[in-house]
Design a protein around this motif. Structure first.
Motif, PDB file in Angstrom:
ATOM      1  N   LEU A  91       0.800  -1.230   0.000  1.00 43.43           N
ATOM      2  CA  LEU A  91       0.000   0.000   0.000  1.00 43.43           C
ATOM      3  C   LEU A  91       0.835   1.284   0.000  1.00 43.43           C
ATOM      4  CD1 LEU A  91      -2.821  -1.016   2.505  1.00 43.43           C
ATOM      5  CD2 LEU A  91      -2.926  -0.952   0.004  1.00 43.43           C
ATOM      6  N   LYS A  92       2.011   1.258   0.619  1.00 41.79           N
ATOM      7  CA  LYS A  92       2.796   2.486   0.744  1.00 41.79           C
ATOM      8  C   LYS A  92       3.132   3.126  -0.606  1.00 41.79           C
ATOM      9  CE  LYS A  92       7.034   4.327   2.779  1.00 41.79           C
ATOM     10  NZ  LYS A  92       8.266   4.013   3.545  1.00 41.79           N
ATOM     11  N   PRO A  93       3.566   2.332  -1.619  1.00 42.60           N
ATOM     12  CA  PRO A  93       3.871   2.973  -2.910  1.00 42.60           C
ATOM     13  C   PRO A  93       2.643   3.575  -3.590  1.00 42.60           C
ATOM     14  CG  PRO A  93       4.846   0.779  -2.763  1.00 42.60           C
ATOM     15  CD  PRO A  93       3.877   0.901  -1.632  1.00 42.60           C
ATOM     16  N   ARG A  94       1.454   3.088  -3.256  1.00 46.08           N
ATOM     17  CA  ARG A  94       0.237   3.525  -3.932  1.00 46.08           C
ATOM     18  C   ARG A  94      -0.512   4.605  -3.152  1.00 46.08           C
ATOM     19  NH1 ARG A  94       1.002  -1.935  -4.748  1.00 46.08           N
ATOM     20  NH2 ARG A  94       0.818  -2.627  -6.936  1.00 46.08           N
ATOM     21  N   TYR A  95      -0.507   4.495  -1.817  1.00 47.32           N
ATOM     22  CA  TYR A  95      -1.312   5.416  -1.003  1.00 47.32           C
ATOM     23  C   TYR A  95      -0.504   5.928   0.198  1.00 47.32           C
ATOM     24  CZ  TYR A  95      -4.764   2.528  -3.493  1.00 47.32           C
ATOM     25  OH  TYR A  95      -5.465   1.842  -4.447  1.00 47.32           O
ATOM     26  N   PRO A  96       0.635   6.555  -0.012  1.00 45.66           N
ATOM     27  CA  PRO A  96       1.473   6.969   1.125  1.00 45.66           C
ATOM     28  C   PRO A  96       0.775   7.964   2.044  1.00 45.66           C
ATOM     29  CG  PRO A  96       2.246   7.985  -0.920  1.00 45.66           C
ATOM     30  CD  PRO A  96       1.231   6.959  -1.303  1.00 45.66           C
ATOM     31  N   GLU A  97       0.019   8.916   1.476  1.00 46.41           N
ATOM     32  CA  GLU A  97      -0.615   9.935   2.313  1.00 46.41           C
ATOM     33  C   GLU A  97      -1.690   9.325   3.212  1.00 46.41           C
ATOM     34  OE1 GLU A  97      -2.927   9.488  -1.462  1.00 46.41           O
ATOM     35  OE2 GLU A  97      -0.795   9.659  -0.920  1.00 46.41           O
ATOM     36  N   HIS A  98      -2.391   8.281   2.734  1.00 42.80           N
ATOM     37  CA  HIS A  98      -3.410   7.620   3.552  1.00 42.80           C
ATOM     38  C   HIS A  98      -2.780   6.862   4.724  1.00 42.80           C
ATOM     39  CE1 HIS A  98      -5.597   8.331  -0.223  1.00 42.80           C
ATOM     40  NE2 HIS A  98      -6.713   8.259   0.495  1.00 42.80           N
ATOM     41  N   LEU A  99      -1.697   6.156   4.438  1.00 45.52           N
ATOM     42  CA  LEU A  99      -1.045   5.404   5.517  1.00 45.52           C
ATOM     43  C   LEU A  99      -0.425   6.350   6.539  1.00 45.52           C
ATOM     44  CD1 LEU A  99       0.661   2.311   3.844  1.00 45.52           C
ATOM     45  CD2 LEU A  99      -1.648   2.581   4.722  1.00 45.52           C
ATOM     46  N   LEU A 100       0.149   7.464   6.077  1.00 45.34           N
ATOM     47  CA  LEU A 100       0.693   8.441   7.024  1.00 45.34           C
ATOM     48  C   LEU A 100      -0.408   8.972   7.932  1.00 45.34           C
ATOM     49  CD1 LEU A 100       3.026  10.159   8.060  1.00 45.34           C
ATOM     50  CD2 LEU A 100       2.508  11.826   6.243  1.00 45.34           C
ATOM     51  N   LYS A 101      -1.565   9.228   7.355  1.00 46.32           N
ATOM     52  CA  LYS A 101      -2.704   9.680   8.144  1.00 46.32           C
ATOM     53  C   LYS A 101      -3.102   8.634   9.185  1.00 46.32           C
ATOM     54  CE  LYS A 101      -7.485  11.289   7.674  1.00 46.32           C
ATOM     55  NZ  LYS A 101      -8.607  11.561   6.715  1.00 46.32           N
ATOM     56  N   LYS A 102      -3.066   7.343   8.777  1.00 45.32           N
ATOM     57  CA  LYS A 102      -3.395   6.260   9.712  1.00 45.32           C
ATOM     58  C   LYS A 102      -2.392   6.214  10.862  1.00 45.32           C
ATOM     59  CE  LYS A 102      -5.489   2.389  10.997  1.00 45.32           C
ATOM     60  NZ  LYS A 102      -6.836   2.417  11.603  1.00 45.32           N
ATOM     61  N   TYR A 103      -1.124   6.361  10.533  1.00 43.14           N
ATOM     62  CA  TYR A 103      -0.091   6.410  11.578  1.00 43.14           C
ATOM     63  C   TYR A 103      -0.352   7.573  12.528  1.00 43.14           C
ATOM     64  CZ  TYR A 103       3.375   2.944   9.934  1.00 43.14           C
ATOM     65  OH  TYR A 103       4.055   1.783   9.613  1.00 43.14           O
ATOM     66  N   SER A 104      -0.629   8.726  11.972  1.00 43.91           N
ATOM     67  CA  SER A 104      -0.834   9.923  12.795  1.00 43.91           C
ATOM     68  C   SER A 104      -2.042   9.763  13.715  1.00 43.91           C
ATOM     69  CB  SER A 104      -1.015  11.144  11.886  1.00 43.91           C
ATOM     70  OG  SER A 104      -1.194  12.307  12.657  1.00 43.91           O
ATOM     71  N   GLN A 105      -3.128   9.248  13.180  1.00 40.91           N
ATOM     72  CA  GLN A 105      -4.333   9.036  14.001  1.00 40.91           C
ATOM     73  C   GLN A 105      -4.052   8.065  15.147  1.00 40.91           C
ATOM     74  OE1 GLN A 105      -7.076   7.679  11.021  1.00 40.91           O
ATOM     75  NE2 GLN A 105      -7.834   9.752  10.541  1.00 40.91           N
ATOM     76  N   THR A 106      -3.317   6.991  14.827  1.00 45.44           N
ATOM     77  CA  THR A 106      -2.998   5.995  15.852  1.00 45.44           C
ATOM     78  C   THR A 106      -2.105   6.595  16.927  1.00 45.44           C
ATOM     79  OG1 THR A 106      -3.148   4.242  14.192  1.00 45.44           O
ATOM     80  CG2 THR A 106      -2.026   3.711  16.250  1.00 45.44           C
TER      81      THR A 106
END
Length: 468
Positions: free
Chosen positions: A390-405
Motif C-alpha cells: 500500500l505504501k507505494p500507492r497510497y502513502p498519504e493515507h497510511l501516514l494519516k493512519k499512523y498519525s491518528q494511531t
C-alpha cells in the motif's frame, strides 16, 4: 564366522594364512591377551565356543545389555545428554553385531527374546534424548524384529504376535509406534486377522469406557480405524464395514480410512453417505463440520458430481471455513475472467461481516478495497501487514493512519514502555513523504498539551537532535 569369509574373502584369507603360520602356543597366548583387553570380545568368543542352554544364552545377552545401560547411567539411573550419544552407538552396535549374528545363524527364537528384552528395557529407560536417541533405537528394534519375522516359521510368529499384542496395551514409550506398525503391517494370514478383529473390537470397547474425553476420543479413534482396516483385509462385506462406520461416526480416523479405501476403488457412493452422515452428526462442532465438508467436496469432484461439488465448495467458503485463501483460488478457477468479477461480488456479499477479506483483496489485487479495510481497522496491525503493497500507492493515507494511531495513543497516560512505542511510531512516520513535518507538528502540539507528563517529555527529547 562365515559372514566375514563371505563379505571380505581376500582379507579373511590373508589373516587365516597368518594364523596358520603360528603354532598353537602362540595363537593361545595372543588370543588370551586380546580377550583380557577386550571384555566384549571375550563375551563374543565365549558365546561362539561354549555350548549353553537357550536360557543360559539369553541370560548372557540380558547381562550384556544391562552392562551397556549401567556403563552410561549416573547414580540416579539417568543417562544424561553427554552420554546419550555414546550409549545409542553401543546399543546400535549390539543390534548390528550380536543380534544380527543370531539371525544369520538362524537362532531366531533367541534373537526374538533378546530384542524383546532390549525393547522392554528401553521403554523403561530414563534418558535425555534431545537428539531423538530413543526414536533411533526404536527403529533399530523394529528393523531387527522384521529381520526375525521374515524367515520365522508360524510357531515363532505366533509367539511374536502375542508379545506385541500384550505390549500394545502397556506403556512402551517410543516403542509403541513400532509395535503397532508391526502388528498391523504383518500377521496378515486369516488366523491372525480374525484374532486382530476381535482384539481391536475389545480395545475399542475399552477405550469407550475411559472417563477423560480427550483420551476416549483419541484411543477410540485409533482402535476404530484399526478395526476398519482389519475388516477390509478380511474382505468383510462393504455394507458391514459401512454400518460399523455409521455406528462410530464420532471417530473420524476410522471414517477417513474407509472413505479413502472407497475412493481408491472408485466406489464413491458409500464414501459420500458416510461423510454426509458424519457432517450431519457434527452439526454445532464447527471444525468437524468443515473437515467433513472438505472431504465431501473432494469426493464429489472425483465422482464427477459437479453441482454437488460446487455447492459444497460454496458452503465451505461462505459458512464453514469462510474466505479460506486456497478454497478461494479453487473457486476462482471455476469461472472465466469475464464471469469472475460478477461471481466475486456475489461471493463477497454472501460472507459474514466479521470475515477478514484483506487476504482475498491482495489475491485479486483489489488495492483500493484493501486500503479501505486497513484504514477501518483499529491500530496498525493491518498497516504493518500490507505496508509493502500500500505504501507505494497510497502513502498519504497510511501516514494519516499512523498519525491518528499516534494521537490516540498519546491521549492515554502510561509508563516509559508505552511512550517508547509511541516514539517508534513517530520514527516509522518519518519514512513517508511529509512524514517529518507531521511528526514535528505532533511533537510541538504534545509538548504543550501533555507538558505535565515527564516520562513522555523525556522520551520525546530523543527528537531534539533531528532536523525536521
Amino acid at each position: 564366522m562365515d559372514d566375514e569369509r563371505k563379505l571380505q574373502p581376500e582379507k579373511y584369507a590373508e589373516v587365516a594364512k597368518v594364523v596358520a603360520a603360528a603354532d598353537n602356543e602362540q595363537v593361545l597366548d595372543f588370543l588370551t591377551q586380546m580377550l583380557v583387553k577386550d571384555p566384549e570380545l571375550a563375551r563374543t568368543f565365549k558365546r561362539r565356543t561354549t555350548k549353553r542352554s537357550a536360557s543360559e544364552a539369553f541370560q548372557s545377552y540380558h547381562a550384556q545389555i544391562g552392562d551397556i545401560f549401567n556403563a552410561y547411567m549416573d547414580s540416579d539411573a539417568f543417562i544424561d545428554t553427554y552420554n546419550a550419544g555414546a550409549f545409542t552407538d553401543e546399543i546400535r552396535n549390539f543390534v548390528a553385531d550380536d543380534v544380527q549374528t543370531l539371525i544369520n545363524d538362524q537362532q531366531l527364537s533367541l534373537a526374538l527374546r533378546v530384542v524383546n528384552d532390549l525393547a522392554t528395557m528401553l521403554a523403561q529407560l530414563d534418558i535425555d534424548d534431545s537428539d531423538s536417541e530413543l526414536i533411533i533405537l526404536s527403529q533399530e528394534c523394529c528393523e531387527a524384529w522384521e529381520n526375525i519375522l521374515d524367515p520365522a516359521k508360524p510357531p515363532l510368529q505366533r509367539r511374536a504376535f502375542r508379545w506385541f499384542q500384550k505390549r500394545a496395551s502397556e506403556e512402551m514409550g517410543p516403542l509403541e509406534d513400532s509395535i503397532e506398525y508391526l502388528l498391523f503391517k504383518r500377521f496378515t494370514t486369516p488366523d491372525f486377522l480374525e484374532n486382530k478383529l476381535s482384539w481391536t473390537a475389545q480395545k475399542l470397547h475399552d477405550a469407550e469406557q475411559l472417563e477423560d474425553d480427550s483420551e476416549r476420543t483419541y484411543f477410540g479413534g485409533k482402535w476404530a480405524a484399526y478395526h476398519v482396516q482389519v475388516m477390509q483385509e478380511l474382505n468383510r462385506p462393504a455394507k458391514e464395514v459401512e454400518q460399523f462406520c455409521v455406528a462410530n461416526l464420532s471417530y473420524q480416523p476410522a471414517l477417513q480410512n474407509y472413505v479413502e479405501s472407497c475412493v481408491q476403488r472408485q466406489d464413491y457412493e458409500p464414501a459420500i453417505r458416510i461423510l454426509q452422515a458424519g457432517k450431519e452428526q457434527a452439526q454445532g462442532q464447527h471444525g468437524n463440520v468443515a473437515g467433513y465438508s472438505r472431504q465431501l467436496r473432494k469426493v464429489y469432484q472425483q465422482a464427477g458430481q459437479i453441482e454437488n461439488y460446487q455447492h459444497e465448495l460454496w458452503l465451505l467458503l461462505t459458512a464453514y471455513d469462510p474466505a479460506d485463501i486456497d478454497l478461494y483460488r479453487e473457486f476462482k478457477q471455476l469461472y472465466s475472467p469475464e464471469d469472475w468479477v460478477g461471481q466475486r461480488d456475489k461471493f463477497f456479499k454472501a460472507l459474514p461481516l466479521t470475515v477478514d477479506l484483506k487476504p482475498l483483496y491482495v489475491e485479486d489485487q483489489l488495492y483500493d478495497k484493501l486500503l479501505i479495510a486497513v484504514m477501518a481497522n483499529s491500530g496498525l496491525a493491518g498497516v504493518y501487514t500490507y505496508e509493502a503493497l500500500l505504501k507505494p500507492r497510497y502513502p498519504e493515507h497510511l501516514l494519516k493512519k499512523y498519525s491518528q494511531t499516534a494521537q490516540n495513543m498519546a491521549r492515554k497516560t502510561g509508563d516509559r514502555k508505552h511512550y517508547r512505542k509511541l516514539v517508534k511510531i513517530l520514527l516509522q512516520m518519518m519514512n513517508y513523504p511529509s512524514g517529518g513535518n507531521e511528526v514535528a507538528r505532533l511533537i510541538k502540539e504534545w509538548r504543550v498539551t501533555y507538558a505535565r507528563r515527564p516520562a513522555m517529555m523525556a522520551e520525546l527529547d530523543w527528537f531534539d537532535s533531528i532536523q525536521f
